[in-house]
Design an enzyme around this catalytic site. Structure first.
Site, PDB file in Angstrom:
ATOM      1  N   HIS A   1       5.295  37.852  12.643  1.00 36.81           N
ATOM      2  CA  HIS A   1       4.241  38.782  13.064  1.00 36.81           C
ATOM      3  C   HIS A   1       3.831  38.593  14.526  1.00 36.81           C
ATOM      4  O   HIS A   1       3.684  39.564  15.267  1.00 36.81           O
ATOM      5  CB  HIS A   1       3.036  38.640  12.138  1.00 36.81           C
TER       6      HIS A   1
ATOM      7  N   ARG B   1       0.861  -1.191   0.000  1.00 30.17           N
ATOM      8  CA  ARG B   1       0.000   0.000   0.000  1.00 30.17           C
ATOM      9  C   ARG B   1       0.893   1.235   0.000  1.00 30.17           C
ATOM     10  O   ARG B   1       2.049   1.175   0.429  1.00 30.17           O
ATOM     11  CB  ARG B   1      -0.914   0.009   1.226  1.00 30.17           C
TER      12      ARG B   1
END
Length: 875
Positions: free
Chosen positions: A833, A321
């Site tokens: 910021h 998988r």
């Protein structure tokens, strides 16, 4: 739901397919596992145990016999995702119903004939294979059931029913909900394979599942069946294989194994003490297994998680998988080594972005960027290859985020990964010329802001006149103006002047006075900071609302974005609406994760602000904004007088005091502007977005698009092409939606290599208390309080003294800063910021704390050491 030919006879061949008939295109018929096994069986030299698949047609036919399942699925779709008891009960009822359904005679006969060819008494593995399983975007590993060593027709039919029922295990139901997959769209096939009885078994990852390095394969191995490893019964032997060589191995004491019983089923057995520490594989076998894994990986086109068995020195592959947890690697177009730095960690937005958001940021960015996993990265390989530019880059990165620097240095320590290039010859221009110095003059800042405002106003005016292909031509020109404004040398000079003055003050005042991070106090309430003004302005909005109890009560019940029109019907509602509208006129282009143009802006979704406004109404008194700003200004002024007074008592004190006074004036003149360029960018972005959405709405009206927001899953150029052709690829849009959903589950690294290695860096510190969470000190002070772990600003519910703990804070979070006592984030740097605004408001703050939102629980008491950069969780 019946499968029948025209004459009414059952078409049993649609219910059972041999693995040799199957390839990966048949997921809808045989599920993910069946499709992968069929594909594996076709790869040269890959041995897959023989078997067949009971198709999803069989599942649908059986389930259709019982209408009550539909009723319970309806109930399941309506259940609250957090109601675990209801999910558990309904899931159990659906499973029990499916297991009790009698398999129709013709279907049972088809299954019996298929395994009779191998001998009725042969042993089989009966394994679930759902249609939403082993996919590139969601593996569903372990969500449905597997049964080993099943013997006899009756037992096999019984276990097929159990596999069908396992589509509705509680864990599978919850997993599908978490991944946004509708239960009704998923069907179950069942793989029935001949058992192999291995000497050893285990799992092969063709990429290192921990680091992501695609050049390193990891083999986990144990004795007996692989179930012992999968279930965690034993610690496996682990082999690391790179370029055909075992580069590391760990041999564990394997005390238990799972073996098959002659009569069917399995059992745990003890391993002889003398054999427990024998390696399950030789190095040569591990290398040979990885070679097979590379062949499988090449076939499927992505790294694989492979289950294997060793029988008589032959490897049998029983499952493969995709590894869905690996962060994708940017495409470079060559075979050279590359080092990429995350843009999101610099921009304080590490969420996945939609394709339009990614392409718009790339089109307006000042440097080339590469896309991977819904995020953007900058290739810094060439700058790291030259010793001169390397030193400058590492210094800049280290000042902003020491974790990025540490991650880069980790790669550079492997000298072979980035070969050194010679420095530029004498006289050649430098790759990074430092900006020329500028005078400490507030008029420079005023002029830059006026230029930006004029440019945005012109853009807004001209964009209104453009539609169709002409709009896209206009925007491409606007992007060049966008970059010209941002790249103005004076713009960079002002930003750097404020940052360099901050660094100078911190370095010199620690050297001269022994005081850490003195600039944090000296920059309190610095003028002209658009982001801190935005937080204070929302306090003024609260002032307009607080005197009107009916307005407050109404806002407490707001659930949609049409509330502004309703406000005017209430006493005081007109004043409240006008205050909110004025705020949105100035700041409505902002939002969380604002660098992604597809995110809803406050102007588009004003209800986002309501919880913060209500917190301000509750926690503050009238006039709080002006008082807070003035208090900060006075603290900064007092700090300046104290510092200068102490400096004058030192040797050469007058010179030191004069230099410091000049730097304080300089930092207060320029540091506020640090936030303005981002405001200008996002102001322009809102104009772009409004124009593009208007164009998308025209496409909806023309029947080209089903939903205007489908354009968010197209790049700018693809959107342009749709406008020209009046056609959209709906399948591409759906694929992009699925990919975006999978990217949301990934955590981007600070640094990523072309080998796929994801590095987040480490703090090399031994000066913090045991058990403390280490981060980067960005705003001085120490505070204790209640931790509020908030991932969505719209869910904020803060009280005075609370400490905000979140993943990242871009400017849109600053309205919360006025009501908190401290800040902790997972992402951030000294000049990002959140750090700038924390200092502006005088909030102790520590950023870059790995997994802070998981390691700190909401409501815990914590102590934030903003000066020294760590967080303590208090008893």
């Amino acid at each position: 739901m019946e499968n029948a030919t025209g004459d009414g006879t059952a078409r049993s061949e649609r219910y059972v397919l041999d693995l040799q008939e199957i390839d990966e295109s048949q997921i809808a018929v045989v599920g993910g596992k069946g499709a992968h096994l069929g594909a594996l069986s076709r790869i040269e030299d890959i041995r897959v145990p023989a078997g067949f698949c009971v198709t999803t047609d069989a599942f649908r036919r059986v389930v259709a016999q019982t209408p009550s399942i539909d009723d319970r699925l309806d109930q399941l779709s309506r259940v609250n995702a957090d109601d675990q008891e209801a999910i558990r009960t309904l899931s159990a009822e659906i499973r029990r119903t499916i297991e009790e359904i009698a398999i129709p005679g013709d279907l049972a006969a088809a299954i019996t004939q298929a395994f009779a060819r191998s001998g009725e008494q042969a042993a089989y593995a009966v394994r679930s294979s759902a249609t939403a399983e082993d996919l590139p975007t969601a593996s569903f590993a372990g969500q449905q059931d597997t049964y080993l060593n099943v013997v006899g027709a009756t037992a096999i039919l019984q276990h097929i029913s159990r596999c069908w029922a396992s589509l509705f295990t509680e864990r599978a139901v919850v997993y599908r909900r978490r991944n946004g997959i509708d239960h009704r769209t998923v069907h179950m096939a069942v793989v029935v394979q001949q058992m192999v009885f291995p000497h050893a078994a285990g799992i092969l990852f063709t990429a290192d599942p921990v680091t992501g390095d695609r050049t390193v394969a990891t083999v986990d191995a144990g004795f007996g069946l692989g179930e012992a490893l999968v279930s965690g019964l034993v610690n496996p032997d682990v082999y690391k294989v790179r370029h055909g060589e075992v580069v590391a191995r760990t041999i564990s004491a394997k005390q238990r194994a799972v073996h098959a019983l002659p009569s069917g089923g399995t059992q745990e057995v003890g391993i002889d003490s003398q054999r427990q520490e024998h390696p399950a594989l030789t190095d040569a076998q591990a290398v040979r297994l990885v070679q097979l894994g590379r062949r499988i990986e090449a076939h499927f086109g992505r790294p694989q998680d492979i289950e294997w068995c060793l029988v008589d020195d032959d490897f049998h592959i029983v499952q493969s998988r995709p590894i869905t947890t690996l962060f994708p690697v940017p495409e470079s177009g060559d075979q050279e080594n590359h080092i990429y730095v995350s843009v999101g960690h610099q921009q304080m937005m590490t969420d996945a972005m939609k394709p339009l958001g990614l392409s718009m940021w790339r089109l307006t960015a000042m440097v080339p960027m590469h896309e991977a996993g819904g995020r953007l990265f900058v290739d810094v390989t060439r700058r790291l290859a030259s010793p001169a530019s390397r030193a400058g880059l590492l210094d800049l990165m280290g000042k902003g985020d020491p974790l990025v620097r540490d991650a880069l240095e980790t790669v550079l320590d492997r000298e072979e990964f980035v070969p050194s290039l010679p420095d530029a010859s004498p006289g050649a221009p430098s790759a990074a010329v430092p900006p020329a110095s500028i005078e400490t003059d507030p008029a420079i800042v005023t002029g830059l802001i006026e230029r930006s405002q004029t440019s945005v106003a012109t853009l807004r005016r001209d964009a209104r006149t453009k539609t169709g292909p002409a709009l896209f031509d206009f925007l491409l020109e606007a992007f060049e103006e966008h970059k010209r404004v941002l790249g103005d040398p004076l713009n960079l000079q002002v930003i750097m002047a404020g940052m360099e003055a901050t660094w100078w003050l911190n370095e010199k005042l620690e050297e001269w006075l022994g005081e850490k991070n003195a600039a944090d106090t000296l920059t309190l309430s610095a003028p002209g900071n658009i982001t801190s003004e935005m937080g204070l302005a929302l306090l003024d909005v609260a002032d307009a609302i607080r005197p009107h109890p009916e307005v407050v009560g109404f806002l407490e019940g707001v659930e949609d974005d049409g509330f502004l029109d309703e406000l005017v019907k209430l006493p005081g509602g007109t004043e409240a609406r006008d205050a909110i509208e004025a705020y949105l006129d100035r700041y409505g282009m902002r939002c969380v994760a604002e660098i992604d143009i597809t995110r809803p802006r406050w102007r588009e979704r004003p209800s986002t602000l309501v919880p913060v406004i209500l917190d301000n109404v509750r926690n503050f008194e009238q006039g709080a904004a002006q008082r807070r700003f003035e208090q900060g200004r006075q603290k900064a002024q007092q700090k300046e007088q104290e510092v200068l007074s102490r400096l004058r008592t030192l040797p050469d004190g007058a010179r030191k005091a004069d230099a410091t006074k000049g730097m304080i004036e300089r930092v207060r003149t320029f540091i506020g502007y640090r936030e303005y360029p981002k405001y200008g960018i996002i102001s322009r972005y809102f104009v772009y977005k409004q124009a593009l959405l208007a164009e998308a709405e025209r496409l909806v009206q023309a029947g080209v698009l089903a939903d205007k927001e489908d354009v968010f899953y197209l790049t700018f150029q693809e959107f342009h092409d749709v406008v020209l052709s009046k056609q959209v690829d709906d399948q591409l849009v759906q694929q992009r939606k699925d990919a975006f959903r999978s990217y949301q589950a990934l955590t981007p690294p600070r640094v990523l290599t072309s080998d796929g290695e994801a590095l987040s860096g480490a703090y090399r510190r031994d000066d913090v208390p045991a058990g403390a969470l280490v981060g980067l000190p960005v705003s001085t002070g120490t505070v204790e309080g209640r931790a509020r772990v908030i991932l969505d600003i719209a869910e904020a519910d803060l009280e005075e003294g609370d400490i905000l703990v979140t993943t990242f804070t871009d400017p849109s979070w600053s309205p919360l800063f006025v009501g908190i006592a401290g800040l902790v984030t997972e992402v951030g740097g000294l000049m990002t910021h959140g750090a700038v605004i924390a200092r502006e408001y005088g909030l102790p703050a520590v950023v870059g704390v790995e997994q802070a939102t998981r390691r700190i629980r909401d409501g815990q008491r914590i102590r934030v050491h903003g000066t020294d950069g760590y967080v303590e969780i208090l008893p």
